[in-house]
Enzyme design. Structure first.
Site, PDB file in Angstrom:
ATOM      1  N   GLU A  96      31.178  52.244  35.457  1.00  0.00           N
ATOM      2  CA  GLU A  96      32.176  52.433  34.807  1.00  0.00           C
ATOM      3  C   GLU A  96      32.916  52.386  33.237  1.00  0.00           C
ATOM      4  O   GLU A  96      32.862  53.603  32.638  1.00  0.00           O
ATOM      5  CB  GLU A  96      34.256  52.249  35.735  1.00  0.00           C
ATOM      6  CG  GLU A  96      33.611  52.781  36.633  1.00  0.00           C
ATOM      7  CD  GLU A  96      32.988  54.512  37.141  1.00  0.00           C
ATOM      8  OE1 GLU A  96      33.419  55.188  36.216  1.00  0.00           O
ATOM      9  OE2 GLU A  96      32.323  54.663  38.449  1.00  0.00           O
ATOM     10  N   GLY A 112      10.649  43.277   8.546  1.00  0.00           N
ATOM     11  CA  GLY A 112      11.709  43.422   9.869  1.00  0.00           C
ATOM     12  C   GLY A 112      11.850  44.539  10.508  1.00  0.00           C
ATOM     13  O   GLY A 112      10.378  45.239  10.251  1.00  0.00           O
ATOM     14  N   SER A 113      12.320  44.906  11.149  1.00  0.00           N
ATOM     15  CA  SER A 113      12.437  45.914  11.946  1.00  0.00           C
ATOM     16  C   SER A 113      12.632  47.808  10.297  1.00  0.00           C
ATOM     17  O   SER A 113      11.280  48.135  10.778  1.00  0.00           O
ATOM     18  CB  SER A 113      14.272  46.663  12.001  1.00  0.00           C
ATOM     19  OG  SER A 113      14.280  47.451  12.584  1.00  0.00           O
ATOM     20  N   HIS A 159      20.593  48.918   1.359  1.00  0.00           N
ATOM     21  CA  HIS A 159      21.715  48.638   1.975  1.00  0.00           C
ATOM     22  C   HIS A 159      22.429  48.256   0.639  1.00  0.00           C
ATOM     23  O   HIS A 159      21.901  47.080  -0.517  1.00  0.00           O
ATOM     24  CB  HIS A 159      22.916  47.841   2.968  1.00  0.00           C
ATOM     25  CG  HIS A 159      23.496  47.681   3.455  1.00  0.00           C
ATOM     26  ND1 HIS A 159      24.670  48.236   3.535  1.00  0.00           N
ATOM     27  CD2 HIS A 159      23.753  46.499   3.567  1.00  0.00           C
ATOM     28  CE1 HIS A 159      25.618  47.988   3.433  1.00  0.00           C
ATOM     29  NE2 HIS A 159      25.792  47.101   4.093  1.00  0.00           N
ATOM     30  N   SER A 207       6.704  32.856   7.155  1.00  0.00           N
ATOM     31  CA  SER A 207       7.347  33.473   7.651  1.00  0.00           C
ATOM     32  C   SER A 207       6.614  33.613   9.228  1.00  0.00           C
ATOM     33  O   SER A 207       5.363  33.217   8.999  1.00  0.00           O
ATOM     34  CB  SER A 207       6.996  34.948   7.063  1.00  0.00           C
ATOM     35  OG  SER A 207       7.733  35.152   7.636  1.00  0.00           O
TER      36      SER A 207
END
Length: 338
Positions: A227, A26-27, A108, A51
């Protein structure tokens, strides 16, 4: 002061001498695999047979096999798959193929820190976590630069884990920008807290609350969108470039005074108490247990919340407004593919 490693403190030859399996494409997976290869490393990508990422990896000239195949071949495995699937991936593909002296890397610390993956005592367990999306990691590498990375060692079985971590970080460009030393505990808990209380949960809740306050008071949703959401990027870009000081310098004196005197009324003591509770739930493992249980149950609450977020008024208001902005063509494509 934090300890930071740079290029001259990392021996690229150490990772070039290893057989590296990158699980996931992935990324982050594509950035690691391609940059490792371009740094002279022997790398293979592990993906299930069906995949959709397999053709992409193969077209990039990478060797692709199943996770089991590449883990059997490798002596360094980098896990770059979603947190919730790492338990089964470890049990089925990684654990049966780990040998004494191997290295198991993560980007991670979730599964190691919370105990969902427990490697044997005779392998190195470490982390190299880029502080940027994978596409930025790869783009910076190709430009001869790098993105900062966090590095940690949870288990130094060989006595050489830190040297290998620095070498891996160098291979993806991390030591050009700087590899900041942390721990699995610090990275995991601070990352989850940042996502929940500030970067993802906090920001979207604040934006929605501001938008809904203006709309409830009779202002046009389109004006409220500009805004409370659209201009947020302008502020964040200034903060990223030069910190809060540069942001305050760049906005009008009226905005600066209003922000300095009113911001703490919004993020007041109750908000700080809520943040403390969020952090406590992360530290205790309560959030991890909740998320794993949610995933095991098929994600019913997650899917409901995701659906509600995609159909609320601010999203309905923003879609046609974003078509007015030619520079957002790429983001519009991302929106349609989400």
């Amino acid at each position: 002061m934090a300890t930071v490693y740079y290029d001259d403190e990392a021996d690229l030859g150490l990772v070039q001498a290893r057989k590296v399996a990158v699980l996931g494409y992935g990324s982050q997976g594509h950035a690691h695999a391609l940059s490792l290869r371009d740094s002279g490393c022997d790398v293979r990508v592990g993906l299930p047979a069906g995949s959709k990422s397999r053709p992409k990896a193969e077209e990039a000239g990478l060797t692709v096999g199943t996770p089991e195949e590449v883990c059997s071949w490798a002596d360094l495995v980098m896990v770059l798959t979603p947190d919730t699937g790492q338990r089964s991936l470890y049990a089925e593909a990684i654990k049966p193929n780990l040998k004494a002296g191997d290295a198991l890397f993560f980007a991670h610390g979730f599964n190691i820190h919370f105990g969902y993956v427990t490697p044997p005592a005779d392998v190195d367990v470490a982390m190299v976590a880029p502080k940027a999306p994978g596409h930025t990691v790869r783009w910076q590498y190709e430009a001869g630069q790098g993105t900062p990375v966090l590095v940690a060692v949870a288990q130094d079985a060989t006595g050489k884990a830190w040297d290998l971590v620095k070498a891996y970080a160098k291979a993806i460009g991390g030591t050009k920008a700087g590899a900041l030393v942390t721990t699995f505990k610090e990275e995991t808990e601070s990352d989850l807290f940042g996502e929940q209380a500030v970067l993802c949960g906090g920001v979207t809740a604040l934006v929605n609350a501001g938008f809904e306050t203006l709309v409830a008071a009779g202002y046009q949703p389109e004006v409220a969108y500009f805004e409370c959401l659209h201009e947020l990027k302008l502020i964040v870009d200034m903060m990223q470039a030069g910190g809060e000081t540069w942001m305050w310098h760049s906005v009008s004196d009226t905005a600066e005074y209003g922000g300095l005197t009113r911001g703490s009324e919004v993020v007041s003591e109750p908000a700080r108490q809520a943040m403390a509770k969020i952090l406590a739930d992360i530290q205790s493992g309560e959030f991890a247990r909740e998320w794993i249980a949610e995933d095991d149950a098929g994600r019913p609450n997650f899917n409901r919340l995701r659906g509600e977020a995609r159909t609320n008024l601010i999203e309905q208001t923003g879609r046609p407004l974003r078509r007015m902005m030619s520079w957002l063509d790429a983001e519009t494509d991302h929106e349609e593919n989400a």
